[in-house]
Design an enzyme around this catalytic site. Structure first.
Site, mmCIF file in Angstrom:
data_model
loop_
_atom_site.group_PDB
_atom_site.id
_atom_site.type_symbol
_atom_site.label_atom_id
_atom_site.label_comp_id
_atom_site.label_asym_id
_atom_site.label_seq_id
_atom_site.Cartn_x
_atom_site.Cartn_y
_atom_site.Cartn_z
ATOM 1 N N ARG A 56 0.590 -14.509 -27.488
ATOM 2 C CA ARG A 56 -0.067 -13.582 -26.551
ATOM 3 C C ARG A 56 -0.813 -14.326 -25.452
ATOM 4 O O ARG A 56 -1.003 -13.814 -24.355
ATOM 5 C CB ARG A 56 -1.006 -12.642 -27.312
ATOM 6 C CG ARG A 56 -1.830 -11.735 -26.425
ATOM 7 C CD ARG A 56 -2.323 -10.453 -27.119
ATOM 8 N NE ARG A 56 -2.630 -10.613 -28.514
ATOM 9 C CZ ARG A 56 -3.805 -11.055 -29.002
ATOM 10 N NH1 ARG A 56 -4.786 -11.383 -28.188
ATOM 11 N NH2 ARG A 56 -3.977 -11.158 -30.301
ATOM 12 N N TYR A 109 -1.058 1.761 -2.488
ATOM 13 C CA TYR A 109 0.049 2.199 -3.346
ATOM 14 C C TYR A 109 -0.369 3.479 -4.100
ATOM 15 O O TYR A 109 -1.394 3.491 -4.796
ATOM 16 C CB TYR A 109 0.320 1.045 -4.313
ATOM 17 C CG TYR A 109 1.369 1.233 -5.350
ATOM 18 C CD1 TYR A 109 2.700 1.439 -5.003
ATOM 19 C CD2 TYR A 109 1.036 1.159 -6.707
ATOM 20 C CE1 TYR A 109 3.661 1.572 -5.973
ATOM 21 C CE2 TYR A 109 1.999 1.287 -7.683
ATOM 22 C CZ TYR A 109 3.313 1.496 -7.308
ATOM 23 O OH TYR A 109 4.270 1.625 -8.271
ATOM 24 N N ASP A 180 -3.894 -6.229 -3.016
ATOM 25 C CA ASP A 180 -2.519 -6.110 -3.513
ATOM 26 C C ASP A 180 -1.626 -6.797 -2.483
ATOM 27 O O ASP A 180 -1.508 -6.341 -1.343
ATOM 28 C CB ASP A 180 -2.156 -4.632 -3.689
ATOM 29 C CG ASP A 180 -0.768 -4.435 -4.294
ATOM 30 O OD1 ASP A 180 0.127 -5.259 -4.016
ATOM 31 O OD2 ASP A 180 -0.567 -3.436 -5.013
ATOM 32 N N LYS A 205 8.995 -6.842 -7.475
ATOM 33 C CA LYS A 205 9.618 -6.687 -6.160
ATOM 34 C C LYS A 205 10.253 -8.014 -5.730
ATOM 35 O O LYS A 205 11.316 -8.369 -6.196
ATOM 36 C CB LYS A 205 8.577 -6.180 -5.160
ATOM 37 C CG LYS A 205 7.815 -4.921 -5.653
ATOM 38 C CD LYS A 205 8.503 -3.641 -5.283
ATOM 39 C CE LYS A 205 7.965 -2.392 -5.962
ATOM 40 N NZ LYS A 205 6.568 -2.078 -5.804
HETATM 41 C C1 LIG Z 1 5.690 -1.455 -6.825
HETATM 42 C C2 LIG Z 1 4.279 -1.717 -6.507
HETATM 43 C C3 LIG Z 1 3.320 -1.848 -7.520
HETATM 44 C C4 LIG Z 1 3.623 -1.589 -8.968
HETATM 45 O O1 LIG Z 1 4.566 -2.439 -9.516
HETATM 46 P P1 LIG Z 1 5.379 -2.068 -10.867
HETATM 47 O O2 LIG Z 1 5.912 -3.373 -11.295
HETATM 48 O O3 LIG Z 1 6.381 -1.054 -10.475
HETATM 49 O O4 LIG Z 1 4.380 -1.514 -11.845
HETATM 50 C C5 LIG Z 1 2.034 -2.174 -7.148
HETATM 51 N N1 LIG Z 1 1.692 -2.342 -5.855
HETATM 52 C C6 LIG Z 1 2.580 -2.203 -4.860
HETATM 53 C C7 LIG Z 1 2.140 -2.391 -3.457
HETATM 54 C C8 LIG Z 1 3.892 -1.890 -5.148
HETATM 55 O O5 LIG Z 1 4.763 -1.727 -4.137
#
Ligand SMILES: *Cc1c(COP(=O)(O)O)cnc(C)c1O
Length: 389
Positions: A56, A109, A180, A205
């Site tokens: 973990r 987001y 973010d 992403k």
């Molecule tokens: C897609 C996204 C997230 C969340 O990511 P997941 O892996 O789908 O949980 C967070 N912030 C932004 C800006 C995103 O585009």
């Protein structure tokens, strides 16, 4: 070394004979030669080292990915989570306090609103939204603001912010600024170098880049980094070594993929501006984009995203028909993989301070992939011809 070079070398076996990529180490238990060795490992961990001690807490495979993301973000420490949303929650659980106030940018987001409104508020955290400007943030700060959360550019229509100025304001009051950084994914911008306290990403992403792994990362320096690491272990937030292996494999080509995504999206954005029924193309590289000068100052280039805003007379049904008639653009959530995607988006539902969106035309987000740009343009052209002529 330049970032592009380092990303190819970090986290690889250092002495040979060796495989080029680090092996996948799958484990829960780590065994030791003696209790003394086990206790020494624990002591090293408590002194801030990252020894291999329990699944973990991480494995050599996940530590290799942590190191690569730390280089990407210019950070001392990176924690890995099973999704981007889990990364957001790790940061909120570490820094938010019941009774205190958090301030969140209106352009974040959308699922973040569900987290703060559906969970943090009922837990007794005060939540305010700000419009992205320094003046509005300043007017909302109080003595018990425990974090400011933003995302630059904003989700869906890419609102820009003066990040260094926001960071100057929060750091003067020793309030953590969380950014973010999924849009830039480290290769296009590094929030910590602009003064942010924490940078998080949906590695799902561009870091992974192949739409086959969910993953998140949280990067920070010093005491904040140590607190985040302890909280990740407390909450049981870790990434499997198989997923870390794939993410690290994707990350090796991140810089050149991003370069191609950016070139393709900038070319298509310019072409789309000229097409019938398009009111505007939202894309930070466009000179008319609000805050374009901040983007030029703080970012190294474009990613594959752009959002079309149609004239108000265009109906949602026409946009749906346009999407359905595209052959090369898949229909689906997320972005950052090598493939092109199209998704109608409701900006009004994703904002609470800016009310203008309900009276504007429908919007369509495109993620421009690595296909030949001529093929993508021909696909869009035939769809326009069929639906919006
Ligand atoms: C897609 C996204 C997230 C969340 O990511 P997941 O892996 O789908 O949980 C967070 N912030 C932004 C800006 C995103 O585009």
């Amino acid at each position: 070394m330049q970032l592009e070079t380092d990303l190819l070398h970090i986290g690889r076996p250092q002495s040979g004979p060796a495989s080029v990529n680090p092996p996948v180490v799958r484990t829960s238990t780590v065994t030791f030669d003696s209790l003394a060795q086990m206790r020494d490992t624990k002591r090293r961990r408590e002194q801030g080292e990252r020894p291999f001690s329990y699944g973990r807490r991480g494995t050599p495979t996940t530590y290799a990915l942590e190191d690569a993301v730390s280089r990407l973000e210019g950070a001392e420490q990176t924690l890995l989570t099973p999704s981007g949303v889990a990364a957001i929650n790790l940061v909120l659980m570490t820094l938010a306090r019941p009774g205190a106030q958090i301030i969140v940018a209106d352009s974040v987001y959308q699922p973040l609103r569900r987290i703060v409104d559906g969970w943090l508020r009922p837990w007794g955290v005060r939540v305010d939204y700000f419009d992205g400007s320094v003046a509005h943030l300043q007017s909302l700060l109080t003595d018990d603001t425990c974090l400011v959360y933003t995302e630059v550019p904003g989700s869906l229509v890419y609102e820009m912010q003066d990040l260094p100025a926001l960071a100057a304001l929060t750091s003067a009051r020793e309030i953590p600024l969380v950014v973010d950084n999924t849009w830039a994914s480290g290769v296009l911008m590094q929030p910590l170098s602009l003064g942010a306290t924490v940078s998080l990403m949906a590695g799902t992403k561009y870091v992974v880049g192949h739409s086959d792994v969910m993953m998140g990362s949280v990067s920070a320096n010093g005491e904040t980094g140590r607190r985040l690491r302890e909280m990740a272990v407390t909450l049981g937030q870790s990434l499997s070594s198989d997923d870390a292996y794939l993410a690290l494999r994707g990350l090796r080509t991140l810089a050149c993929r991003m370069d191609a995504h950016g070139r393709h999206a900038e070319a298509l954005g310019g072409w789309l501006c000229e097409q019938p029924r398009v009111a505007r193309v939202h894309q930070p590289c466009r000179p008319e984009h609000p805050g374009h000068a901040w983007w030029q100052r703080d970012f190294r280039g474009s990613n594959g995203l752009l959002t079309l805003e149609f004239e108000r007379e265009v109906s949602d049904a026409q946009v749906d028909a346009l999407v359905d008639s595209l052959a090369l653009f898949g229909i689906g959530s997320s972005w950052g993989g090598y493939e092109s995607l199209a998704l109608p988006c409701n900006v009004a539902a994703a904002r609470s301070l800016s009310t203008e969106w309900s009276s504007r035309g429908p919007c369509l987000r495109l993620h421009v992939g690595l296909e030949a740009v001529e093929d993508l343009q021909a696909d869009l052209a035939q769809a326009w011809q069929a639906v919006l002529r």
